[in-house]
Motif scaffolding. Structure first.
Motif, short mmCIF file in Angstrom:
data_model
loop_
_atom_site.label_atom_id
_atom_site.label_comp_id
_atom_site.label_asym_id
_atom_site.label_seq_id
_atom_site.Cartn_x
_atom_site.Cartn_y
_atom_site.Cartn_z
N LEU A 262 -2.61 12.26 -0.30
CA LEU A 262 -1.82 11.04 -0.48
C LEU A 262 -0.65 11.00 0.50
CD1 LEU A 262 -1.74 10.72 -4.36
CD2 LEU A 262 -2.83 9.14 -2.77
N GLN A 263 -0.01 12.15 0.68
CA GLN A 263 1.12 12.23 1.60
C GLN A 263 0.68 11.93 3.03
OE1 GLN A 263 3.08 16.08 1.92
NE2 GLN A 263 5.04 15.03 1.72
N MET A 264 -0.48 12.44 3.42
CA MET A 264 -0.99 12.17 4.76
C MET A 264 -1.29 10.68 4.94
SD MET A 264 -0.82 15.04 6.28
CE MET A 264 -1.74 14.76 7.76
N GLN A 265 -1.86 10.06 3.90
CA GLN A 265 -2.11 8.62 3.96
C GLN A 265 -0.81 7.84 4.06
OE1 GLN A 265 -4.31 7.94 0.35
NE2 GLN A 265 -6.29 8.05 1.37
N LEU A 266 0.19 8.28 3.32
CA LEU A 266 1.49 7.61 3.34
C LEU A 266 2.14 7.72 4.72
CD1 LEU A 266 3.68 6.10 1.79
CD2 LEU A 266 4.58 8.32 1.07
N ILE A 267 2.07 8.89 5.33
CA ILE A 267 2.63 9.08 6.67
C ILE A 267 1.93 8.16 7.67
CG2 ILE A 267 2.76 10.73 8.59
CD1 ILE A 267 3.31 12.90 6.42
N THR B 72 -8.53 14.81 5.73
CA THR B 72 -8.57 14.97 4.27
C THR B 72 -8.84 16.43 3.97
OG1 THR B 72 -10.92 14.41 4.24
CG2 THR B 72 -9.37 12.63 3.77
N ARG B 73 -8.27 16.88 2.88
CA ARG B 73 -8.45 18.26 2.48
C ARG B 73 -9.22 18.29 1.18
NH1 ARG B 73 -4.48 17.52 5.59
NH2 ARG B 73 -3.57 19.09 6.92
N ASP C 283 0.83 -1.21 0.00
CA ASP C 283 0.00 0.00 0.00
C ASP C 283 0.87 1.26 0.00
OD1 ASP C 283 -2.26 -1.56 0.02
OD2 ASP C 283 -2.71 -1.25 2.16
N ALA C 284 1.94 1.23 0.79
CA ALA C 284 2.84 2.39 0.86
C ALA C 284 3.50 2.63 -0.49
CB ALA C 284 3.90 2.19 1.94
N LEU C 285 3.93 1.56 -1.15
CA LEU C 285 4.55 1.72 -2.47
C LEU C 285 3.56 2.28 -3.49
CD1 LEU C 285 6.73 -1.52 -2.65
CD2 LEU C 285 7.53 0.85 -2.42
N THR C 286 2.31 1.82 -3.42
CA THR C 286 1.27 2.35 -4.31
C THR C 286 1.03 3.83 -4.05
OG1 THR C 286 0.22 0.17 -4.38
CG2 THR C 286 -1.11 2.05 -5.07
N LEU C 287 0.99 4.20 -2.78
CA LEU C 287 0.80 5.61 -2.42
C LEU C 287 1.96 6.47 -2.90
CD1 LEU C 287 -0.66 5.27 1.19
CD2 LEU C 287 -1.87 6.14 -0.83
N ILE C 288 3.18 5.94 -2.79
CA ILE C 288 4.36 6.67 -3.26
C ILE C 288 4.26 6.89 -4.77
CG2 ILE C 288 6.84 6.48 -3.66
CD1 ILE C 288 7.00 5.07 -0.90
N GLU C 289 3.86 5.85 -5.49
CA GLU C 289 3.72 5.96 -6.95
C GLU C 289 2.66 7.01 -7.32
OE1 GLU C 289 2.85 3.14 -10.84
OE2 GLU C 289 2.46 2.35 -8.83
N GLU C 290 1.52 6.97 -6.64
CA GLU C 290 0.46 7.95 -6.90
C GLU C 290 0.92 9.37 -6.58
OE1 GLU C 290 -3.23 6.88 -5.00
OE2 GLU C 290 -3.07 4.81 -5.69
N GLY D 290 3.59 5.00 9.68
CA GLY D 290 3.50 4.94 11.13
C GLY D 290 2.96 3.60 11.60
N THR D 291 1.95 3.11 10.90
CA THR D 291 1.39 1.80 11.24
C THR D 291 2.42 0.69 11.01
OG1 THR D 291 -0.80 2.60 10.59
CG2 THR D 291 -0.53 0.22 10.79
N ILE D 292 3.17 0.81 9.92
CA ILE D 292 4.23 -0.18 9.62
C ILE D 292 5.26 -0.20 10.75
CG2 ILE D 292 6.20 -0.65 8.10
CD1 ILE D 292 4.40 0.22 5.74
N GLU D 293 5.67 0.97 11.20
CA GLU D 293 6.66 1.03 12.28
C GLU D 293 6.12 0.41 13.57
OE1 GLU D 293 9.89 1.81 12.18
OE2 GLU D 293 9.53 1.97 10.02
#
Length: 156
Positions: free
Chosen positions: A132-137, A86-87, A17-24, A141-144
């Motif tokens: 997207l950046q907020m979702q990635l952060i 969300t904005r 999911d993180a990689l997909t968010l980075i790509e987007e 955080g959840t991964i950590e």
């Protein structure tokens, strides 16, 4: 299936999911760059057509100008269930509102309107990139947190 395997599976899913968010996010940033470059090109064409001083910062409102309000505002919402912000953009329409393109005159070239459209599109992509950046952060955080839990379970 043990708890450790479950955590590993969730970590794998979250990493994808993180990689997909980075790509987007990268795609959004490319879209922003293209829209900004296009808008700047249309501004340059307008300036060439109307003359150097007709499309410049001299036409923009200053502190002494009559009061005006933004045509677009950014709002944020916090989802209480997820805790995610969300904005979104809100376009404000009023009868007395003057189109900012009119600051440069009433007979302006179409390129000025095209520039306005491209800058508005860029603003929408900036908001999407921010979300997207907020979702990635949040995902990172959840991964950590899961990695820490995995370490604790591996020790025992």
């Amino acid at each position: 299936m043990s708890d450790l395997n479950k955590i590993c599976n969730v970590l794998d899913k979250l990493t994808l999911d993180a990689l997909t968010l980075i790509e987007e996010e990268v795609q959004m940033k490319l879209n922003i760059e293209n829209a900004m470059c296009g808008g700047e090109m249309h501004l340059a064409k307008s300036r060439y057509i109307l003359g150097q001083n007709s499309v410049s910062s001299l036409q923009l409102p200053t502190e002494n100008s009559p009061h005006f309000e933004a045509t677009v505002t950014v709002h944020s919402e916090k989802d209480e269930l997820i805790g995610e912000k969300t904005r979104y953009l809100e376009v404000v329409k009023r009868e007395d509102q003057i189109d900012p393109v009119r600051w440069f005159g009433y007979l302006v070239p179409q390129d000025l309107y095209h520039a306005q459209t491209m800058f508005r599109q860029a603003l929408q992509w900036v908001i999407r990139a921010t979300n997207l950046q907020m979702q990635l952060i949040e995902t990172c955080g959840t991964i950590e947190q899961l990695k820490e839990l995995k370490r604790k379970l591996s020790i025992h």
